[in-house]
Motif scaffolding. Structure first.
Motif, PDB file in Angstrom:
ATOM      1  N   GLY A 112       0.915  -1.277   0.072  1.00 16.56           N
ATOM      2  CA  GLY A 112      -0.060  -0.086  -0.109  1.00 16.56           C
ATOM      3  C   GLY A 112       0.747   1.538  -0.216  1.00 16.56           C
ATOM      4  N   PRO A 113       0.273   2.374  -0.084  1.00 14.12           N
ATOM      5  CA  PRO A 113       0.804   3.562  -0.095  1.00 14.12           C
ATOM      6  C   PRO A 113       1.870   3.864   1.156  1.00 14.12           C
ATOM      7  CG  PRO A 113      -1.395   3.963   0.057  1.00 14.12           C
ATOM      8  CD  PRO A 113      -1.424   2.576  -0.127  1.00 14.12           C
ATOM      9  N   GLY A 114       1.312   3.304   2.120  1.00 16.42           N
ATOM     10  CA  GLY A 114       2.363   3.437   3.342  1.00 16.42           C
ATOM     11  C   GLY A 114       3.795   3.223   3.470  1.00 16.42           C
ATOM     12  N   LEU A 115       3.942   2.564   2.352  1.00 16.61           N
ATOM     13  CA  LEU A 115       5.501   1.984   2.031  1.00 16.61           C
ATOM     14  C   LEU A 115       6.344   3.315   1.661  1.00 16.61           C
ATOM     15  CD1 LEU A 115       5.486  -1.420   0.215  1.00 16.61           C
ATOM     16  CD2 LEU A 115       5.957  -0.729   2.684  1.00 16.61           C
ATOM     17  N   LEU A 116       5.783   4.353   1.128  1.00 14.09           N
ATOM     18  CA  LEU A 116       6.406   5.529   0.800  1.00 14.09           C
ATOM     19  C   LEU A 116       7.102   6.111   1.886  1.00 14.09           C
ATOM     20  CD1 LEU A 116       3.861   6.750  -1.994  1.00 14.09           C
ATOM     21  CD2 LEU A 116       6.401   5.679  -2.369  1.00 14.09           C
ATOM     22  N   ARG A 117       6.571   5.963   2.930  1.00 19.89           N
ATOM     23  CA  ARG A 117       7.056   6.643   4.203  1.00 19.89           C
ATOM     24  C   ARG A 117       8.030   5.723   5.000  1.00 19.89           C
ATOM     25  NH1 ARG A 117       1.594   8.790   7.302  1.00 19.89           N
ATOM     26  NH2 ARG A 117       0.886   6.638   6.497  1.00 19.89           N
ATOM     27  N   LEU A 118       8.523   4.871   4.320  1.00 20.79           N
ATOM     28  CA  LEU A 118       9.614   3.944   4.985  1.00 20.79           C
ATOM     29  C   LEU A 118      10.786   4.770   4.957  1.00 20.79           C
ATOM     30  CD1 LEU A 118       9.347   0.248   3.618  1.00 20.79           C
ATOM     31  CD2 LEU A 118       8.446   1.195   5.922  1.00 20.79           C
ATOM     32  N   SER A 119      11.088   5.664   3.971  1.00 27.59           N
ATOM     33  CA  SER A 119      12.211   6.549   4.333  1.00 27.59           C
ATOM     34  C   SER A 119      11.826   7.810   5.030  1.00 27.59           C
ATOM     35  CB  SER A 119      12.549   6.974   2.652  1.00 27.59           C
ATOM     36  OG  SER A 119      13.489   8.055   2.635  1.00 27.59           O
ATOM     37  N   SER A 120      12.820   8.172   5.754  1.00 30.75           N
ATOM     38  CA  SER A 120      12.875   9.523   6.314  1.00 30.75           C
ATOM     39  C   SER A 120      12.604  10.843   5.583  1.00 30.75           C
ATOM     40  CB  SER A 120      13.874   9.893   7.449  1.00 30.75           C
ATOM     41  OG  SER A 120      15.271   9.892   6.712  1.00 30.75           O
ATOM     42  N   ALA A 121      12.918  10.749   4.288  1.00 36.99           N
ATOM     43  CA  ALA A 121      12.923  11.771   3.360  1.00 36.99           C
ATOM     44  C   ALA A 121      11.414  12.140   2.949  1.00 36.99           C
ATOM     45  CB  ALA A 121      13.643  11.455   2.170  1.00 36.99           C
ATOM     46  N   GLU A 122      11.220  13.255   2.485  1.00 35.21           N
ATOM     47  CA  GLU A 122       9.816  13.604   2.127  1.00 35.21           C
ATOM     48  C   GLU A 122       9.588  12.864   0.996  1.00 35.21           C
ATOM     49  OE1 GLU A 122       6.228  15.678   2.371  1.00 35.21           O
ATOM     50  OE2 GLU A 122       8.027  15.635   3.892  1.00 35.21           O
ATOM     51  N   THR A 123       8.130  12.200   0.861  1.00 40.95           N
ATOM     52  CA  THR A 123       8.008  11.327  -0.294  1.00 40.95           C
ATOM     53  C   THR A 123       7.848  12.403  -1.408  1.00 40.95           C
ATOM     54  OG1 THR A 123       5.724  11.672   0.300  1.00 40.95           O
ATOM     55  CG2 THR A 123       6.889   9.596   1.265  1.00 40.95           C
ATOM     56  N   PRO A 124       8.095  11.991  -2.543  1.00 36.40           N
ATOM     57  CA  PRO A 124       8.208  12.900  -3.880  1.00 36.40           C
ATOM     58  C   PRO A 124       6.562  13.000  -4.294  1.00 36.40           C
ATOM     59  CG  PRO A 124       9.217  10.768  -4.397  1.00 36.40           C
ATOM     60  CD  PRO A 124       8.894  10.677  -3.122  1.00 36.40           C
ATOM     61  N   VAL A 125       5.935  11.872  -4.118  1.00 39.69           N
ATOM     62  CA  VAL A 125       4.450  11.764  -4.343  1.00 39.69           C
ATOM     63  C   VAL A 125       3.441  11.467  -3.238  1.00 39.69           C
ATOM     64  CG1 VAL A 125       5.140  10.824  -6.801  1.00 39.69           C
ATOM     65  CG2 VAL A 125       4.561   9.319  -4.815  1.00 39.69           C
ATOM     66  N   PRO A 126       2.457  11.788  -3.223  1.00 38.44           N
ATOM     67  CA  PRO A 126       1.283  11.378  -2.326  1.00 38.44           C
ATOM     68  C   PRO A 126       1.481  10.060  -1.776  1.00 38.44           C
ATOM     69  CG  PRO A 126       0.345  13.023  -3.942  1.00 38.44           C
ATOM     70  CD  PRO A 126       1.436  12.407  -4.574  1.00 38.44           C
ATOM     71  N   HIS A 127       1.084  10.149  -0.460  1.00 37.71           N
ATOM     72  CA  HIS A 127       1.231   8.787   0.047  1.00 37.71           C
ATOM     73  C   HIS A 127       0.058   8.151   0.959  1.00 37.71           C
ATOM     74  CE1 HIS A 127       1.713  10.952   4.024  1.00 37.71           C
ATOM     75  NE2 HIS A 127       2.590  11.476   3.348  1.00 37.71           N
ATOM     76  N   SER A 128      -1.244   8.717   0.442  1.00 34.56           N
ATOM     77  CA  SER A 128      -2.304   8.479   0.746  1.00 34.56           C
ATOM     78  C   SER A 128      -3.565   9.091  -0.160  1.00 34.56           C
ATOM     79  CB  SER A 128      -2.625   8.802   2.398  1.00 34.56           C
ATOM     80  OG  SER A 128      -2.897  10.245   2.424  1.00 34.56           O
ATOM     81  N   PRO A 129      -4.711   8.329   0.150  1.00 32.43           N
ATOM     82  CA  PRO A 129      -5.935   8.831  -0.730  1.00 32.43           C
ATOM     83  C   PRO A 129      -6.020  10.335  -0.141  1.00 32.43           C
ATOM     84  CG  PRO A 129      -6.377   6.675  -0.196  1.00 32.43           C
ATOM     85  CD  PRO A 129      -5.004   6.919   0.594  1.00 32.43           C
ATOM     86  N   GLU A 130      -5.963  10.698   1.009  1.00 31.87           N
ATOM     87  CA  GLU A 130      -6.104  11.909   1.515  1.00 31.87           C
ATOM     88  C   GLU A 130      -5.210  12.896   1.079  1.00 31.87           C
ATOM     89  OE1 GLU A 130      -8.031   9.001   3.998  1.00 31.87           O
ATOM     90  OE2 GLU A 130      -5.865   9.321   3.540  1.00 31.87           O
ATOM     91  N   ALA A 131      -4.073  12.389   0.820  1.00 31.79           N
ATOM     92  CA  ALA A 131      -2.981  13.321   0.374  1.00 31.79           C
ATOM     93  C   ALA A 131      -3.144  13.863  -1.136  1.00 31.79           C
ATOM     94  CB  ALA A 131      -1.495  12.794   0.482  1.00 31.79           C
ATOM     95  N   VAL A 132      -3.579  12.816  -1.751  1.00 29.82           N
ATOM     96  CA  VAL A 132      -4.224  12.770  -3.318  1.00 29.82           C
ATOM     97  C   VAL A 132      -5.184  13.892  -3.336  1.00 29.82           C
ATOM     98  CG1 VAL A 132      -5.022  11.936  -5.400  1.00 29.82           C
ATOM     99  CG2 VAL A 132      -3.396  10.827  -4.108  1.00 29.82           C
ATOM    100  N   ALA A 133      -6.176  13.753  -2.663  1.00 31.49           N
ATOM    101  CA  ALA A 133      -7.180  14.599  -2.343  1.00 31.49           C
ATOM    102  C   ALA A 133      -6.769  16.011  -2.061  1.00 31.49           C
ATOM    103  CB  ALA A 133      -8.482  14.337  -1.401  1.00 31.49           C
ATOM    104  N   ALA A 134      -6.090  16.261  -1.386  1.00 33.28           N
ATOM    105  CA  ALA A 134      -5.420  17.683  -1.163  1.00 33.28           C
ATOM    106  C   ALA A 134      -4.817  18.310  -2.201  1.00 33.28           C
ATOM    107  CB  ALA A 134      -4.528  17.501   0.289  1.00 33.28           C
TER     108      ALA A 134
END
Length: 301
Positions: free
Chosen positions: A39-61
């Protein structure tokens, strides 16, 4: 306490019990006995800011910055996307989604580890293409990706399209060691997105009888369970897809998830689906699976 049983029989494992189960899942993955569902939560495994949204709510925003939606739907990705499609046309929605996910999402250590395993089936439920990139970087030539596609621009009974890792479209049904199934589509190679409510109307009508799910996915799930990482089930759409992809699979199911943040609907879904919760940060779980030692603190679910 290491093991928690809720009144609805949701099993939650913590501490040493969770660690031992992860060790068993590592062996099961290496033996192709369980199917990873990412799922999209894997993008947050890195401490760096994710280059793309990491949740449906983030896409909506992000979509709301381009076309502000009514407040009552503003946090719902599917409804915001539908609002844009109705007022700005499907081409605009597709173009904006492609722009939002244009930046390459670097594969995590878990993606890279999974890419080297002899897995028959991998499910990637997000649009970023990180698992696809990991398989390509591993030099895999025995992989095909089957993507869910919207029927808005299609003629005929088309639910999916199939690609090799070079981006070439293939005829359906090719034999491959590993099938990467992206049921909601992916930004690469062709910007296929199921994202608006209208994209799911026919899919949800048919999915109970399994029509939109590729035959090869149905075949390869039969004698395996599912292992969810980076996934949440706090929306009916997410629960419906997970339930139908798991349908008729034999084997136990597991999910790495922060038990303290589970909603009532998530708890009910997990219990009813007999999914055992591994209560551990995703970063810690990923590090244990790949043998990376101490986990980074990142990787909230």
């Amino acid at each position: 306490m290491n093991t928690i049983l809720t009144p609805r029989h949701l099993v939650v494992l913590q501490d040493s019990f969770a660690e031992k189960l992860l060790d068993l899942l590592k062996e099961a993955l290496a033996a192709d006995a369980v199917i990873p569902y990412l799922g999209p939560g894997l993008l947050r495994l890195s401490s760096a800011e994710t280059p793309v949204p990491h949740s449906p709510e983030a896409v909506a925003a992000v979509l709301n910055t381009r076309a502000p939606a009514p407040s009552k739907i503003r946090t719902n990705m599917w409804s915001v996307a539908q609002f844009i499609e109705q007022r700005r046309h499907r081409r605009t929605l597709k173009a904006w989604m492609a722009e939002i996910f244009a930046a390459p999402a670097a594969p995590t250590v878990l993606h890279a580890w999974l890419a080297k395993l002899p897995l028959s089936l991998i499910i990637d439920s997000w649009y970023d293409g990180a698992m696809r990139a990991a398989l390509a970087e591993a030099g895999r030539t025995d992989v095909v990706e089957i993507q869910g596609v919207t029927r808005a621009n299609e003629i005929g009974n088309i639910w999916t399209k199939t690609y090799d890792l070079s981006g070439n479209e293939l005829d359906p049904g090719p034999a491959a060691k590993t099938i990467l199934y992206t049921p909601h589509g992916s930004v690469r190679p062709a910007a296929n997105f199921l994202v608006a409510d209208s994209d799911y109307v026919e899919v949800l009508t048919e999915i109970d009888i399994q029509t939109p799910i590729p035959d090869v996915v149905k075949e390869r799930r039969l004698n395996r369970g599912f292992f969810f990482v980076g996934c949440r089930f706090d929306d009916q759409m997410l629960r419906t897809y997970a339930r139908q992809i798991m349908k008729r699979s034999e084997g136990s199911h597991f999910a790495v998830i922060d038990a303290a943040t589970l909603t009532k609907n998530e708890r009910r879904f997990l219990a009813e689906s007999a999914i055992t919760v591994i209560d551990m940060p995703a970063g810690q779980a990923a590090a244990r699976l790949v043998g990376a030692g101490t986990a980074a603190d990142g990787g909230q679910d």
